[in-house]
Design an enzyme around this catalytic site. Structure first.
Site, PDB file in Angstrom:
ATOM      1  N   HIS A   1      45.015  53.010 -71.706  1.00 13.84           N
ATOM      2  CA  HIS A   1      43.650  53.379 -71.512  1.00 13.84           C
ATOM      3  C   HIS A   1      43.932  54.594 -72.023  1.00 13.84           C
ATOM      4  O   HIS A   1      42.688  54.844 -72.974  1.00 13.84           O
ATOM      5  CB  HIS A   1      43.276  54.429 -69.966  1.00 13.84           C
ATOM      6  CG  HIS A   1      42.712  53.152 -68.745  1.00 13.84           C
ATOM      7  ND1 HIS A   1      42.442  53.896 -67.660  1.00 13.84           N
ATOM      8  CD2 HIS A   1      42.774  51.941 -68.863  1.00 13.84           C
ATOM      9  CE1 HIS A   1      42.160  52.608 -67.007  1.00 13.84           C
ATOM     10  NE2 HIS A   1      42.397  51.508 -67.577  1.00 13.84           N
TER      11      HIS A   1
ATOM     12  N   HIS B   1      68.384  69.864 -73.975  1.00 11.38           N
ATOM     13  CA  HIS B   1      69.572  69.840 -73.561  1.00 11.38           C
ATOM     14  C   HIS B   1      69.397  69.486 -71.927  1.00 11.38           C
ATOM     15  O   HIS B   1      70.255  68.591 -71.412  1.00 11.38           O
ATOM     16  CB  HIS B   1      70.625  71.206 -73.577  1.00 11.38           C
ATOM     17  CG  HIS B   1      69.249  72.132 -73.463  1.00 11.38           C
ATOM     18  ND1 HIS B   1      67.993  73.238 -74.313  1.00 11.38           N
ATOM     19  CD2 HIS B   1      69.213  72.664 -71.578  1.00 11.38           C
ATOM     20  CE1 HIS B   1      68.153  73.778 -73.723  1.00 11.38           C
ATOM     21  NE2 HIS B   1      68.476  73.804 -72.477  1.00 11.38           N
TER      22      HIS B   1
ATOM     23  N   ARG C   1      35.529  50.483 -74.018  1.00 10.25           N
ATOM     24  CA  ARG C   1      35.096  51.362 -73.494  1.00 10.25           C
ATOM     25  C   ARG C   1      36.356  52.185 -73.957  1.00 10.25           C
ATOM     26  O   ARG C   1      35.573  54.062 -74.234  1.00 10.25           O
ATOM     27  CB  ARG C   1      34.864  51.408 -72.115  1.00 10.25           C
ATOM     28  CG  ARG C   1      36.109  51.595 -71.134  1.00 10.25           C
ATOM     29  CD  ARG C   1      35.387  51.329 -69.991  1.00 10.25           C
ATOM     30  NE  ARG C   1      36.399  51.641 -68.470  1.00 10.25           N
ATOM     31  CZ  ARG C   1      37.232  51.225 -67.964  1.00 10.25           C
ATOM     32  NH1 ARG C   1      37.915  49.700 -68.946  1.00 10.25           N
ATOM     33  NH2 ARG C   1      37.743  51.426 -67.139  1.00 10.25           N
TER      34      ARG C   1
HETATM   35  C1  RB5 Z   1      65.321  73.957 -70.379  1.00 12.70           C
HETATM   36  O1  RB5 Z   1      65.564  74.603 -69.613  1.00 12.70           O
HETATM   37  C2  RB5 Z   1      63.250  73.692 -69.767  1.00 12.70           C
HETATM   38  O2  RB5 Z   1      62.517  74.183 -69.475  1.00 12.70           O
HETATM   39  C3  RB5 Z   1      63.100  72.406 -70.410  1.00 12.70           C
HETATM   40  O3  RB5 Z   1      63.687  71.148 -70.084  1.00 12.70           O
HETATM   41  C4  RB5 Z   1      61.753  71.924 -70.239  1.00 12.70           C
HETATM   42  O4  RB5 Z   1      62.389  71.133 -68.560  1.00 12.70           O
HETATM   43  C5  RB5 Z   1      60.087  72.362 -70.156  1.00 12.70           C
HETATM   44  O5  RB5 Z   1      59.378  72.412 -70.463  1.00 12.70           O
END
Ligand code: RB5
Length: 144
Positions: free
Chosen positions: A101, A12, A135
Protein backbone atom coordinates in the site's frame (compact mmCIF):
# COMPACT_ATOMS: atom_id res chain seq x y z
CA UNK A 1 10.26 -5.90 -4.81
CA UNK A 2 13.14 -7.26 -6.81
CA UNK A 3 15.86 -5.42 -4.93
CA UNK A 4 19.48 -5.91 -5.99
CA UNK A 5 21.16 -3.24 -3.84
CA UNK A 6 20.25 -2.37 -0.26
CA UNK A 7 21.82 -0.03 2.31
CA UNK A 8 21.59 -0.96 5.98
CA UNK A 9 22.58 0.79 9.19
CA UNK A 10 21.89 0.65 12.90
CA UNK A 11 22.76 2.45 16.06
CA UNK A 12 24.39 0.63 19.00
CA UNK A 13 21.00 -0.88 19.90
CA UNK A 14 20.74 -2.78 16.64
CA UNK A 15 24.23 -4.00 15.76
CA UNK A 16 23.60 -7.71 16.35
CA UNK A 17 20.29 -7.78 14.53
CA UNK A 18 21.89 -5.85 11.66
CA UNK A 19 24.52 -8.60 11.28
CA UNK A 20 21.86 -11.30 11.14
CA UNK A 21 19.94 -9.33 8.52
CA UNK A 22 23.05 -8.79 6.40
CA UNK A 23 23.74 -12.55 6.41
CA UNK A 24 20.17 -13.28 5.33
CA UNK A 25 20.26 -10.68 2.53
CA UNK A 26 23.62 -11.88 1.19
CA UNK A 27 22.30 -15.45 1.10
CA UNK A 28 19.64 -14.16 -1.27
CA UNK A 29 22.20 -12.57 -3.57
CA UNK A 30 21.47 -8.97 -2.59
CA UNK A 31 24.38 -6.52 -2.63
CA UNK A 32 24.40 -4.97 0.84
CA UNK A 33 26.07 -1.70 1.83
CA UNK A 34 26.71 -1.79 5.58
CA UNK A 35 26.84 1.86 6.70
CA UNK A 36 27.53 1.06 10.37
CA UNK A 37 27.61 1.27 13.27
CA UNK A 38 29.67 -1.76 14.06
CA UNK A 39 30.45 -1.54 17.75
CA UNK A 40 28.78 -1.16 21.12
CA UNK A 41 29.77 2.50 21.60
CA UNK A 42 26.78 4.80 21.89
CA UNK A 43 26.04 6.66 18.65
CA UNK A 44 23.26 8.95 17.39
CA UNK A 45 20.62 7.23 15.24
CA UNK A 46 19.96 10.30 12.98
CA UNK A 47 23.49 10.04 11.57
CA UNK A 48 22.82 6.48 10.41
CA UNK A 49 19.30 7.14 9.16
CA UNK A 50 20.66 10.02 7.10
CA UNK A 51 23.41 7.82 5.63
CA UNK A 52 20.88 5.25 4.40
CA UNK A 53 18.48 7.94 3.16
CA UNK A 54 21.28 9.64 1.22
CA UNK A 55 22.31 6.39 -0.43
CA UNK A 56 18.73 6.07 -1.73
CA UNK A 57 18.54 9.71 -2.81
CA UNK A 58 21.88 9.31 -4.63
CA UNK A 59 20.71 6.12 -6.35
CA UNK A 60 23.41 3.95 -4.78
CA UNK A 61 20.85 1.67 -3.13
CA UNK A 62 17.32 0.80 -4.20
CA UNK A 63 16.08 0.19 -0.66
CA UNK A 64 17.20 0.49 2.93
CA UNK A 65 16.89 -1.10 6.34
CA UNK A 66 17.40 0.77 9.62
CA UNK A 67 17.62 -0.78 13.07
CA UNK A 68 17.66 0.94 16.44
CA UNK A 69 16.32 0.03 19.87
CA UNK A 70 12.69 0.80 19.06
CA UNK A 71 12.90 1.66 15.35
CA UNK A 72 11.07 4.89 16.16
CA UNK A 73 13.99 7.32 15.99
CA UNK A 74 15.24 5.80 12.74
CA UNK A 75 11.81 6.08 11.11
CA UNK A 76 11.38 9.72 12.15
CA UNK A 77 14.84 10.67 10.91
CA UNK A 78 14.62 8.79 7.59
CA UNK A 79 11.20 10.25 6.75
CA UNK A 80 12.67 13.78 6.73
CA UNK A 81 13.79 12.97 3.18
CA UNK A 82 11.01 13.42 0.59
CA UNK A 83 12.33 10.50 -1.47
CA UNK A 84 12.13 8.15 1.50
CA UNK A 85 9.07 6.24 2.65
CA UNK A 86 10.28 4.59 5.84
CA UNK A 87 7.98 2.16 7.61
CA UNK A 88 8.32 1.00 11.19
CA UNK A 89 6.91 -2.52 11.31
CA UNK A 90 6.39 -5.09 14.02
CA UNK A 91 5.31 -8.22 12.21
CA UNK A 92 5.15 -9.85 8.78
CA UNK A 93 1.74 -8.40 7.93
CA UNK A 94 2.80 -4.81 8.59
CA UNK A 95 5.94 -5.42 6.50
CA UNK A 96 3.82 -6.75 3.64
CA UNK A 97 1.37 -3.84 3.89
CA UNK A 98 4.11 -1.21 3.84
CA UNK A 99 5.11 -2.57 0.44
CA UNK A 100 1.64 -3.31 -0.96
CA UNK A 101 0.00 0.00 0.00
CA UNK A 102 2.80 2.47 0.80
CA UNK A 103 5.60 1.39 -1.55
CA UNK A 104 7.96 1.76 1.42
CA UNK A 105 11.60 1.88 0.40
CA UNK A 106 13.06 1.77 3.91
CA UNK A 107 12.20 -0.79 6.57
CA UNK A 108 12.69 0.23 10.22
CA UNK A 109 12.97 -2.35 12.98
CA UNK A 110 13.21 -2.16 16.77
CA UNK A 111 15.85 -4.61 17.93
CA UNK A 112 14.76 -4.29 21.57
CA UNK A 113 11.14 -5.03 20.72
CA UNK A 114 11.39 -7.84 18.17
CA UNK A 115 12.96 -11.26 18.36
CA UNK A 116 15.40 -12.08 15.57
CA UNK A 117 13.00 -14.55 13.93
CA UNK A 118 10.22 -11.94 13.69
CA UNK A 119 12.63 -9.29 12.44
CA UNK A 120 13.97 -11.60 9.73
CA UNK A 121 10.41 -12.50 8.75
CA UNK A 122 9.71 -8.75 8.34
CA UNK A 123 12.80 -8.42 6.15
CA UNK A 124 11.71 -11.37 4.01
CA UNK A 125 8.26 -9.81 3.52
CA UNK A 126 9.77 -6.40 2.75
CA UNK A 127 12.07 -7.64 0.00
CA UNK A 128 9.64 -10.12 -1.54
CA UNK A 129 6.43 -8.05 -1.71
CA UNK A 130 5.61 -5.79 -4.65
CA UNK A 131 3.78 -2.46 -4.54
CA UNK A 132 0.13 -2.92 -5.47
CA UNK A 133 -0.12 0.40 -7.36
CA UNK A 134 -3.63 1.38 -8.50
CA UNK A 135 -5.47 3.50 -5.95
CA UNK A 136 -2.32 3.78 -3.84
CA UNK A 137 -0.32 5.63 -6.52
CA UNK A 138 -2.07 8.97 -6.06
CA UNK A 139 -1.85 8.80 -2.28
CA UNK A 140 1.89 8.28 -2.44
CA UNK A 141 2.25 11.10 -4.98
CA UNK A 142 0.66 13.48 -2.43
CA UNK A 143 3.56 12.83 -0.04
CA UNK A 144 6.40 13.65 -2.42
C1 RB5 B 1 19.18 4.37 21.99
O1 RB5 B 1 19.29 4.21 23.36
C2 RB5 B 1 17.71 4.43 21.59
O2 RB5 B 1 17.16 5.63 21.97
C3 RB5 B 1 17.58 4.24 20.10
O3 RB5 B 1 18.13 3.01 19.75
C4 RB5 B 1 16.19 4.23 19.54
O4 RB5 B 1 15.35 3.38 20.24
C5 RB5 B 1 15.59 5.56 19.32
O5 RB5 B 1 14.48 5.71 18.79
Amino acid sequence: MTVKTLAIASDHGGVELKSAIIDALKERGIEVFDLGTNGSASVDYPDYAQAVAKSIVDGKAEAGILVCGSGIGMSIAANRFPEVRAALVHDRLSAELCRLHNNANVLCLGARLLGDATALDCVDAFISTDFEGGRHEGRIAKMS
